[in-house]
Write a protein that holds these residues in place. Sequence first.
Motif, mmCIF file in Angstrom:
data_model
loop_
_atom_site.group_PDB
_atom_site.id
_atom_site.type_symbol
_atom_site.label_atom_id
_atom_site.label_comp_id
_atom_site.label_asym_id
_atom_site.label_seq_id
_atom_site.Cartn_x
_atom_site.Cartn_y
_atom_site.Cartn_z
ATOM 1 N N SER A 135 -14.460 47.915 -31.955
ATOM 2 C CA SER A 135 -15.824 47.485 -32.350
ATOM 3 C C SER A 135 -16.831 48.604 -32.165
ATOM 4 C CB SER A 135 -16.238 46.222 -31.583
ATOM 5 O OG SER A 135 -16.178 46.456 -30.192
ATOM 6 N N GLY A 177 -11.650 44.463 -38.382
ATOM 7 C CA GLY A 177 -11.586 44.660 -36.927
ATOM 8 C C GLY A 177 -10.223 44.262 -36.364
ATOM 9 N N LYS A 229 -10.138 45.994 -28.360
ATOM 10 C CA LYS A 229 -11.222 45.333 -29.100
ATOM 11 C C LYS A 229 -12.552 46.087 -28.929
ATOM 12 C CE LYS A 229 -12.284 40.515 -30.073
ATOM 13 N NZ LYS A 229 -11.983 39.143 -29.596
ATOM 14 N N ASN A 230 -12.810 46.451 -27.692
ATOM 15 C CA ASN A 230 -14.049 47.180 -27.391
ATOM 16 C C ASN A 230 -14.088 48.511 -28.090
ATOM 17 O OD1 ASN A 230 -15.154 45.236 -25.819
ATOM 18 N ND2 ASN A 230 -14.380 46.037 -23.876
ATOM 19 N N SER A 260 -14.915 41.567 -42.120
ATOM 20 C CA SER A 260 -14.680 40.821 -40.862
ATOM 21 C C SER A 260 -13.215 40.917 -40.439
ATOM 22 C CB SER A 260 -15.123 39.383 -41.009
ATOM 23 O OG SER A 260 -14.306 38.723 -41.915
ATOM 24 N N ARG A 291 -18.965 50.180 -35.186
ATOM 25 C CA ARG A 291 -20.435 50.215 -35.114
ATOM 26 C C ARG A 291 -20.973 51.590 -35.539
ATOM 27 N NH1 ARG A 291 -20.691 48.353 -29.842
ATOM 28 N NH2 ARG A 291 -19.654 46.376 -30.261
#
Lengths: 165, 243
Positions: free
Chosen positions: A156, A127, A152-153, A124, A160
């Motif tokens: 993440s 990121g 952030k986008n 966690s 992913r």
Amino acid sequence: MPQLDISTFTPQIIWLIITFGVLYLLMAKLALPRIGSILEQRQNRIEDNLAMAQNLKRESEVDAESYETAIFEAREQARTSTQLAIKEMSEESQRRQSELNDRLVSEVKSAEERIAQAKKKAMSNIGEMAEDIVLDAAESLIGIAPSKDSIKNAVSAKLREHPEG
Amino acid sequence: MAEAHNPLDQFVIQAWVPIKIGDFDASFTNSSAFMLLSVICATALMVLAVRPRAGVPGRWQLLAELSYQFIAKMVADNIGKEGRSYFPLIFSIFIFVLFGNLLGMIPYSFTFTSHIAVTLTMALLIFIMVTLIAFFKHGMKFFSFFLPEGVPIILAPLMIAIEVISYFTRPFSLSVRLFANMMAGHTLLKVIGGFVVPLGIFGFVPVAGLVAVMGLEFLIAFLQAYIFTILTCIYINDAIHLH
């Protein structure tokens, strides 16, 4: 033959009766009862001693028997108590072993849980750390500070693609 | 020396102290002296030897005890329990005859048992005593003694005659056996002894014979006392138990 001289018969017969009478009285009243009592005493003493010996022998046999049983009982007792001790000790060791086993299993379990938690936590955090690193890297490389949202986008999205890092 | 050659001279009764009781001659003779000596020896053995009353007997006490047990066993074997009351008498007879015979073995001594007057008196007293015992014990049943059981009635007169004769010859056979044995032995010794000096250097032959006969005579001295006693036992047993 002098034996047939009748004149010598009366003195012989008279003296025979006198002397034999005296001898009979001496034997019957004095000598024989005395010897009889001596023999009886001796017989009694021998019998008493034999009886005593018999008694002592019987007693010693009884003693030997009780000694024998005592030894037997003691041996039996020793054997049962040894067996009991061995049984107790083996039970104890089994119990301890199982306890130790349980404890180890539970410790392993909790350790695994802690590791899993730590891993989750680390995942966690990864990121944020990546966003900071990206911000710093972009600033120093191209001199532009990208907006926090775009970083952030992007992070993440990357995470992913490789969920396990 | 002439009188010493007669082998029967040793049996002559010599009055040492002449005593007269009424019409009876009661002189103290060599025979009386040896009877007295026999009583003294028997008493010494049976009374003095056991004086220590030792638990473990000495030699003399043992000899007295063995004599006692010897006769006690003889009485027990031949008469049984009822014989106990006759034991002192039987023992006295044995020891008296035995010492009479043995003292006679001493050279130059006198053997009172070699006289028929002595042995017949003893035998007759025993015979009378035995007959009285039988009468007191069994009364008229005593006469059944003369007819053994199981004899056919035809033989009865003959059997009774034989039994009566054998019963009444008892004292004579008893006395003659002892007297004749003692007399014959002592005469034989004297006769053989008479050869020693006349044979000169070969005198050792009769001396050797004398030694042998002497040994035999000691045996006979004991044996005859034993026989006299055991026959007395048997007669008493017959009187008590009949057949």
